[in-house]
Design a protein around this motif. Structure first.
Motif, PDB file in Angstrom:
ATOM      1  N   TRP A 140      45.825  48.226  44.092  1.00  0.00           N
ATOM      2  CA  TRP A 140      44.608  48.135  44.901  1.00  0.00           C
ATOM      3  C   TRP A 140      43.338  47.915  44.084  1.00  0.00           C
ATOM      4  O   TRP A 140      42.418  47.258  44.556  1.00  0.00           O
ATOM      5  CB  TRP A 140      44.461  49.385  45.770  1.00  0.00           C
ATOM      6  N   PHE A 141      43.279  48.482  42.876  1.00  0.00           N
ATOM      7  CA  PHE A 141      42.016  48.459  42.135  1.00  0.00           C
ATOM      8  C   PHE A 141      41.990  47.480  40.966  1.00  0.00           C
ATOM      9  O   PHE A 141      40.933  47.228  40.406  1.00  0.00           O
ATOM     10  CB  PHE A 141      41.661  49.867  41.658  1.00  0.00           C
ATOM     11  N   VAL A 142      43.145  46.913  40.611  1.00  0.00           N
ATOM     12  CA  VAL A 142      43.177  45.924  39.531  1.00  0.00           C
ATOM     13  C   VAL A 142      43.799  44.610  40.020  1.00  0.00           C
ATOM     14  O   VAL A 142      43.162  43.559  39.979  1.00  0.00           O
ATOM     15  CB  VAL A 142      43.923  46.455  38.279  1.00  0.00           C
ATOM     16  N   ILE A 143      45.035  44.673  40.483  1.00  0.00           N
ATOM     17  CA  ILE A 143      45.744  43.444  40.859  1.00  0.00           C
ATOM     18  C   ILE A 143      45.059  42.737  42.031  1.00  0.00           C
ATOM     19  O   ILE A 143      44.718  41.556  41.928  1.00  0.00           O
ATOM     20  CB  ILE A 143      47.225  43.742  41.182  1.00  0.00           C
ATOM     21  N   TRP A 144      44.847  43.434  43.136  1.00  0.00           N
ATOM     22  CA  TRP A 144      44.301  42.790  44.319  1.00  0.00           C
ATOM     23  C   TRP A 144      42.894  42.228  44.096  1.00  0.00           C
ATOM     24  O   TRP A 144      42.655  41.052  44.426  1.00  0.00           O
ATOM     25  CB  TRP A 144      44.352  43.740  45.516  1.00  0.00           C
ATOM     26  N   PRO A 145      41.940  42.962  43.535  1.00  0.00           N
ATOM     27  CA  PRO A 145      40.614  42.365  43.316  1.00  0.00           C
ATOM     28  C   PRO A 145      40.654  41.129  42.409  1.00  0.00           C
ATOM     29  O   PRO A 145      39.943  40.153  42.643  1.00  0.00           O
ATOM     30  CB  PRO A 145      39.798  43.485  42.669  1.00  0.00           C
ATOM     31  N   ASN A 146      41.507  41.171  41.402  1.00  0.00           N
ATOM     32  CA  ASN A 146      41.601  40.019  40.502  1.00  0.00           C
ATOM     33  C   ASN A 146      42.339  38.852  41.150  1.00  0.00           C
ATOM     34  O   ASN A 146      41.982  37.691  40.919  1.00  0.00           O
ATOM     35  CB  ASN A 146      42.258  40.437  39.182  1.00  0.00           C
ATOM     36  N   ALA A 162      40.354  32.170  35.830  1.00  0.00           N
ATOM     37  CA  ALA A 162      41.404  32.212  34.807  1.00  0.00           C
ATOM     38  C   ALA A 162      41.535  33.611  34.214  1.00  0.00           C
ATOM     39  O   ALA A 162      42.650  34.113  34.018  1.00  0.00           O
ATOM     40  CB  ALA A 162      41.114  31.193  33.710  1.00  0.00           C
ATOM     41  N   LYS A 163      40.402  34.238  33.930  1.00  0.00           N
ATOM     42  CA  LYS A 163      40.419  35.607  33.391  1.00  0.00           C
ATOM     43  C   LYS A 163      41.012  36.576  34.413  1.00  0.00           C
ATOM     44  O   LYS A 163      41.819  37.444  34.068  1.00  0.00           O
ATOM     45  CB  LYS A 163      39.007  36.034  32.999  1.00  0.00           C
ATOM     46  N   ALA A 164      40.631  36.422  35.676  1.00  0.00           N
ATOM     47  CA  ALA A 164      41.145  37.290  36.738  1.00  0.00           C
ATOM     48  C   ALA A 164      42.656  37.117  36.904  1.00  0.00           C
ATOM     49  O   ALA A 164      43.383  38.092  37.096  1.00  0.00           O
ATOM     50  CB  ALA A 164      40.431  37.006  38.050  1.00  0.00           C
ATOM     51  N   ALA A 165      43.134  35.879  36.814  1.00  0.00           N
ATOM     52  CA  ALA A 165      44.579  35.619  36.934  1.00  0.00           C
ATOM     53  C   ALA A 165      45.339  36.313  35.808  1.00  0.00           C
ATOM     54  O   ALA A 165      46.393  36.920  36.035  1.00  0.00           O
ATOM     55  CB  ALA A 165      44.851  34.122  36.918  1.00  0.00           C
ATOM     56  N   ARG A 166      44.803  36.236  34.605  1.00  0.00           N
ATOM     57  CA  ARG A 166      45.466  36.899  33.468  1.00  0.00           C
ATOM     58  C   ARG A 166      45.432  38.415  33.631  1.00  0.00           C
ATOM     59  O   ARG A 166      46.433  39.091  33.384  1.00  0.00           O
ATOM     60  CB  ARG A 166      44.806  36.486  32.155  1.00  0.00           C
TER      61      ARG A 166
END
Length: 194
Positions: A140-146, A162-166
């Motif tokens: 919820w707090f790392v994967i989903w927002p990114n 690109a940074k968010a995908a990584r």
């Protein structure tokens, strides 16, 4: 049979009917508070299978396959498949967490506090619970927002995407790593000595 199984909602309804027939056929005289605990345990397992199944789908199928997908086909995944899979992924995490809490707080033995504080006899399940909590928070707090940025569901520059995908991928891999000892703890809690 093709009409029933060809429609997801109809197939799910059939599964529920078979579940109810199984429940009332096998356990109709045993439906008390302890039975309620087993009911939530069943849904804990179902939601956990969905959650971890999607985690494994992302890590074993989607992430390794995306570089091989031709550029013109990638929007099909990023606009349709990934958002839908992420919807079920994050809500299955919540359902797994909530049903796990109910399981720990209903039935013959209430052990939520004992497990979360690693008391004697509850260390294995406690470790599994903490790993699950960390994993759900990660969803919820790392994967989903990114993923929202990476998939273009929230506006972001190309570099930020690109940074968010990584970041989302590394957080997902973290959950993959944590899922292995978490599942071990969940499966062995009541069967192996602590």
């Amino acid at each position: 049979m093709g009409k029933i199984l060809g429609n997801l909602n109809t197939a799910l309804a059939l599964g529920v009917v078979l579940l109810l027939a199984t429940m009332f056929g096998l356990h109709h005289g045993e439906m008390d508070e302890l039975y309620l605990n087993w009911w939530f345990r069943f849904f804990h397992v179902i939601s956990g299978v969905l959650w971890i199944g999607l985690l494994y789908y992302f890590n074993f199928v989607q992430i390794p396959t995306m570089p091989k997908v031709p550029a013109e086909l990638k929007p099909g995944v990023s606009k349709y498949i990934a958002p839908e899979a992420l919807f079920w992924f994050r809500w299955a995490a919540v359902a797994t967490l909530l049903t796990g809490i109910v399981v720990a707080e209903t039935g013959a033995e209430r052990y939520l506090v004992a497990a979360l504080s690693f008391q004697e006899g509850y260390r294995v399940i406690g470790l599994g619970m903490w790993l699950g909590i960390i994993m759900a928070a990660n969803v919820w707090f790392v994967i989903w927002p990114n993923q929202q940025k990476a998939l273009g569901l929230k506006p972001a520059e190309d570099d930020a995407k690109a940074k968010a995908a990584r970041t989302a991928m590394l957080a997902s891999r973290t959950n993959l790593v944590l899922s292995i000892p978490m599942l071990y703890c969940m499966v062995t809690q009541f069967y192996l000595p602590q």
